[in-house]
Design an enzyme around this catalytic site. Structure first.
Site, short mmCIF file in Angstrom:
data_model
loop_
_atom_site.label_atom_id
_atom_site.label_comp_id
_atom_site.label_asym_id
_atom_site.label_seq_id
_atom_site.Cartn_x
_atom_site.Cartn_y
_atom_site.Cartn_z
N ALA A 1 29.50 20.25 19.80
CA ALA A 1 29.85 19.01 19.10
C ALA A 1 29.87 19.21 17.59
CB ALA A 1 28.86 17.91 19.48
N ASP B 1 33.01 21.06 16.72
CA ASP B 1 34.14 20.13 16.79
C ASP B 1 34.19 19.22 15.57
OD1 ASP B 1 34.73 21.28 19.17
OD2 ASP B 1 33.87 19.66 20.41
N SER C 1 49.94 58.06 21.77
CA SER C 1 49.19 57.99 23.03
C SER C 1 48.23 59.17 23.03
CB SER C 1 50.12 58.04 24.22
OG SER C 1 50.95 59.15 24.11
N LYS D 1 38.00 53.80 28.52
CA LYS D 1 39.44 53.62 28.41
C LYS D 1 39.77 52.29 29.08
CE LYS D 1 43.83 56.04 28.78
NZ LYS D 1 44.64 54.89 29.10
N LYS E 1 40.54 60.49 33.04
CA LYS E 1 40.71 59.36 33.96
C LYS E 1 39.84 59.49 35.19
CE LYS E 1 45.21 57.52 32.96
NZ LYS E 1 46.26 56.71 33.58
N CYS F 1 51.62 40.64 75.62
CA CYS F 1 51.72 40.09 76.98
C CYS F 1 52.67 38.91 77.10
CB CYS F 1 50.34 39.71 77.50
SG CYS F 1 49.70 38.20 76.74
N CYS G 1 46.19 34.87 70.98
CA CYS G 1 46.93 34.99 72.23
C CYS G 1 46.13 34.25 73.28
CB CYS G 1 47.07 36.46 72.61
SG CYS G 1 47.49 36.71 74.34
S1 IVH Z 1 42.48 55.76 21.22
C1 IVH Z 1 45.41 58.21 18.78
N1 IVH Z 1 40.64 54.56 22.66
O1 IVH Z 1 45.02 54.24 26.05
C2 IVH Z 1 44.49 57.66 19.79
N2 IVH Z 1 42.89 54.35 23.34
O2 IVH Z 1 47.25 56.67 25.36
C3 IVH Z 1 44.85 56.29 20.13
N3 IVH Z 1 43.21 52.95 25.35
O3 IVH Z 1 47.68 52.67 25.38
C4 IVH Z 1 44.21 55.73 21.32
N4 IVH Z 1 41.09 52.46 25.63
O4 IVH Z 1 45.78 51.36 24.34
C5 IVH Z 1 41.96 54.81 22.52
N5 IVH Z 1 38.91 53.52 23.81
C6 IVH Z 1 40.21 53.77 23.67
C7 IVH Z 1 41.18 53.27 24.55
C8 IVH Z 1 42.52 53.57 24.37
C9 IVH Z 1 42.32 52.28 26.09
C10 IVH Z 1 44.66 52.97 25.62
C11 IVH Z 1 45.51 52.72 24.43
C12 IVH Z 1 46.78 53.48 24.71
C13 IVH Z 1 46.32 54.55 25.64
C14 IVH Z 1 46.27 55.86 24.91
#
Ligand code: IVH
Length: 692
Positions: A36, A39, A84, A123, A322, A419, A434
């Protein structure tokens, strides 16, 4: 009239205060003031801003949600490309070792040098976002796109309460780009999908798709309703920023400046440290409130990161390791219907084989028609299959936008596929059944397997392949037919040797001597499991009494309610069930009968036994069964009401207590003698009955 200096100051202070409360609530999860109060300040700021529009600023909390639907997103060229990272997919430790070895090689380190320090983090399975702050104010948010050019999603990102509109520092850098992942928590995802379903709107197959779809939603009003979260994990372009020394310190500072930074992170020394983190998070994966698809290792020292640099589009200083994917996409080639023991029709999706969660999945149950409808699965659809941990694989949902023109919807058939009997769905039930009962070969097969199962008649060697053969060839239709099987007949079957046939006939023959509880359980009466069968046997003591009981009387039995009582009464009223039971008895299936109900008559009726220690030949289950078959009760603890304590080797305190209380103790031989005595009396009763 223009806003006074006073109004400017008040607006600025309101904004700062609101942002602080917002951060405490959404990021720290530790509210500072009641809703509240928040708000009240918010309304005050809104009023000031509408009186003096020049007070309105991009970092005002009043500006988080708003704006008209867009026709398309504006492209944004990233000041620094969004790269990436290289991904190691193997589940073994070698991924971390290879990365560490490579880093050491590229830094020119030898075995004599100390371990490299890494920052290890999760990740996150979401969508990468670049947040651009100029003079400390959020001015732009962009998706990764192809890494060079993304899309301007500022409007939608502003609505994420976890993302600060202004950096929490008095001296912000001129330019400061924060990178991180927009994601959706699992609980938020489930709630949102539930709401979408209620409104008959599109549901999402997983939190990642939901997050991505919500960020790329053209109407900011809709996007603002989606429960998105954010974790910061790195930087883009910066100007006027005095760099941190380490990645881990950078993350600390991001947290300080108001960003959510995941707490599941650490610094780790060398490959061993990375592996330990990988294993620890792997074990925690299921219980995290959000999805991850692996862990990320980064060289912690930022100067070393620069030294290592990039190879084409990937940094040499980071790698993603991964976990095995828990989800995969495959195609539904068919939806078949299986008929179970009680006639339940179960739709089962046949899949193009797909490797997910460490196993190859080729079919998945869809449980019932409602489930098929809810998941919107058609034959021919591409579907997301999930196998998390050791959980049974399931179809999460169907990718309806990829539905081919020749896909067909699935309907449970109105007649049994095995059946041809009518299929019914009872009021208030999700399942279709059935109505063919034991006339239905599918139900017959399942009924036979159940009849022969270990806790029922315990016929060893009667497996599903054999039951298929016996039923398909018309050799066996009811359990009673099993007792007419001969070695010659069985040996003539494919894949059945003389010896196996002999063993099976012997096992079938042995099963004739049973208990009433096993027999009742073996009949496969709907809703009657092992425990209920035992109660029924105890209560009635003899089969004819149970067969005669009506639904009202049956409800006097412990744990039997109206539904179970109705199932039992219905079962015994069916003439074909009655003839199967008569045929079984005629084939010599027998058990000791008592007067039931714990009544005072009958050999061991009214007697309570306690078993303790290890008996020389009987297992605890066997001894209990023998006692219960004669109407006796087996209890776990010794009291004044105990009639006998049966003690074997290494009997402990129960035996002591029995001696204290002066209760009779028996060894196995003593028990056997007692049972033999009472067996005599039950046989006499049976004989009397047969004669009368
Ligand atoms: S570092 C240059 N840290 O993974 C390094 N990426 O290919 C930049 N991702 O789509 C990425 N968790 O969004 C980093 N703890 C993390 C991450 C992360 C997820 C994703 C990121 C990107 C892919 C990296």
């Amino acid at each position: 009239m223009f806003a006074s200096a006073e109004a400017f100051a008040r607006a600025a202070s309101l904004r700062a205060e609101l942002e602080r409360y917002n951060h405490a609530y959404y990021v720290l999860d530790a509210p500072l003031v009641p809703d509240a109060e928040y708000d009240r300040l918010f309304v005050e700021l809104q009023a000031l801003e509408s009186e003096f529009p020049e007070l309105r600023s991009a970092d005002s909390p009043t500006q988080r949600v708003g704006g008209k639907p867009l026709a398309s997103f504006t492209p944004v060229r990233h000041a620094l490309p969004m790269l990436s990272i290289r991904t190691e997919t193997d589940t073994e430790a070698s991924g971390a070792r290879a990365f560490d070895a490579q880093v050491r090689r590229e830094l020119g380190l030898t075995d004599a040098d100390p371990a490299v320090e890494y920052a290890a983090e999760l990740k996150f399975d979401g969508l990468a976002i670049n947040l651009r702050y100029e003079q400390g104010v959020l001015v732009q948010a962009a998706t990764r796109g192809d890494g060079e050019t993304g899309e301007d999603v500022t409007q939608n990102i502003r609505a994420i309460r976890q993302i600060p509109l202004r950096l929490n520092t008095e001296t912000p850098p001129a330019v400061f780009e924060v990178r991180g992942e927009v994601y959706m928590r699992r609980d938020d995802f489930a709630r949102m999908n539930e709401r979408q379903r209620e409104r008959d709107e599109k549901t999402f197959v997983n939190p990642r798709n939901a997050a991505a779809g919500s960020v790329r939603q053209l109407d900011p009003a809709i996007s603002a309703q989606r429960p998105l979260s954010f974790f910061a994990y790195g930087l883009g372009q910066t100007e006027g920023w005095t760099e941190a020394l380490n990645h881990s310190e950078l993350l600390d500072q991001l947290a300080q400046w108001g960003f959510p930074v995941c707490e599941q992170r650490c610094t780790a020394l060398g490959a061993d440290g990375l592996i330990a983190f990988h294993d620890k998070m792997g074990a925690r994966r299921e219980s995290l409130p959000f999805d991850i698809d692996g862990v990320v290792y980064k060289v912690n020292n930022l100067a070393l990161q620069r030294q290592l640099g990039f190879r084409t589009r990937e940094p040499r200083w980071a790698v993603a390791h991964k976990y095995p994917a828990q989800e995969a996409v495959t195609r539904v080639t068919d939806i078949e219907v299986q008929v179970g023991r009680t006639g339940k029709l179960t739709p089962v999706a046949r899949l193009e084989p797909v490797f997910v969660g460490g196993v190859t999945v080729t079919n998945v149950t869809l449980h019932n028609q409602d489930e098929v409808d809810r998941k919107n699965v058609w034959i021919g659809d591409s579907v997301v299959v999930r196998r998390a941990g050791d959980v049974i694989p399931e179809i999460v949902g169907s990718l309806t936008d990829r539905r081919p023109a020749d896909a067909s919807a699935f309907r449970i058939p109105s007649t049994c596929p095995v059946c041809g009997s009518a299929v019914l769905r009872e009021e208030g039930e999700a399942d279709h059944r059935c109505t063919g009962g034991l006339f239905c070969p599918a139900q017959r097969k399942q009924a036979l397997l159940h009849f022969a199962s270990r806790r029922a008649m315990d016929i060893e060697g009667l497996g599903d392949k054999l039951v298929d053969q016996l039923v398909d060839a018309g050799i066996v239709t009811t359990p009673a037919d099993l007792y007419g099987l001969t070695v010659e007949r069985l040996a003539s079957l494919e894949r059945m040797g003389e010896l196996s046939a002999q063993n099976l006939v012997a096992a079938i023959s042995k099963s004739r001597e049973t208990t009433l509880a096993r027999f009742v359980f073996a009949l496969g009466i709907r809703n009657v499991g092992e425990a209920t069968a035992k109660e029924l046997a105890r209560h009635y003591g003899r089969l004819d009494a149970l067969r005669r009981a009506n639904a009202d009387a049956l409800q006097l039995v412990a744990d039997v309610g109206p539904v179970v009582a109705a199932s039992i009464a219905h079962f015994f009223s069916e003439t074909h069930n009655a003839s199967v039971i008569d045929a079984l008895i005629a084939a010599g299936v027998r058990w000791p009968e008592t007067d039931g109900g714990g009544a005072t008559q009958g050999a061991l009726a009214g007697k309570t036994f306690v078993l303790t220690g290890t008996l020389p030949t009987l297992s605890r289950d066997e001894a209990s069964a023998l006692i219960e078959a004669q109407g006796g009760k087996v209890s776990g603890s010794v009291s004044k009401k105990t009639s006998y304590v049966v003690a074997g080797a290494e009997a402990g305190s129960k035996l002591d207590k029995a001696q204290q209380l002066g209760i009779k103790t028996l060894d196995e031989a003593g028990l056997q003698a007692l049972l033999a005595q009472s067996d005599l009396s039950t046989n006499q009763e049976q004989d009397n009955e047969a004669n009368s």
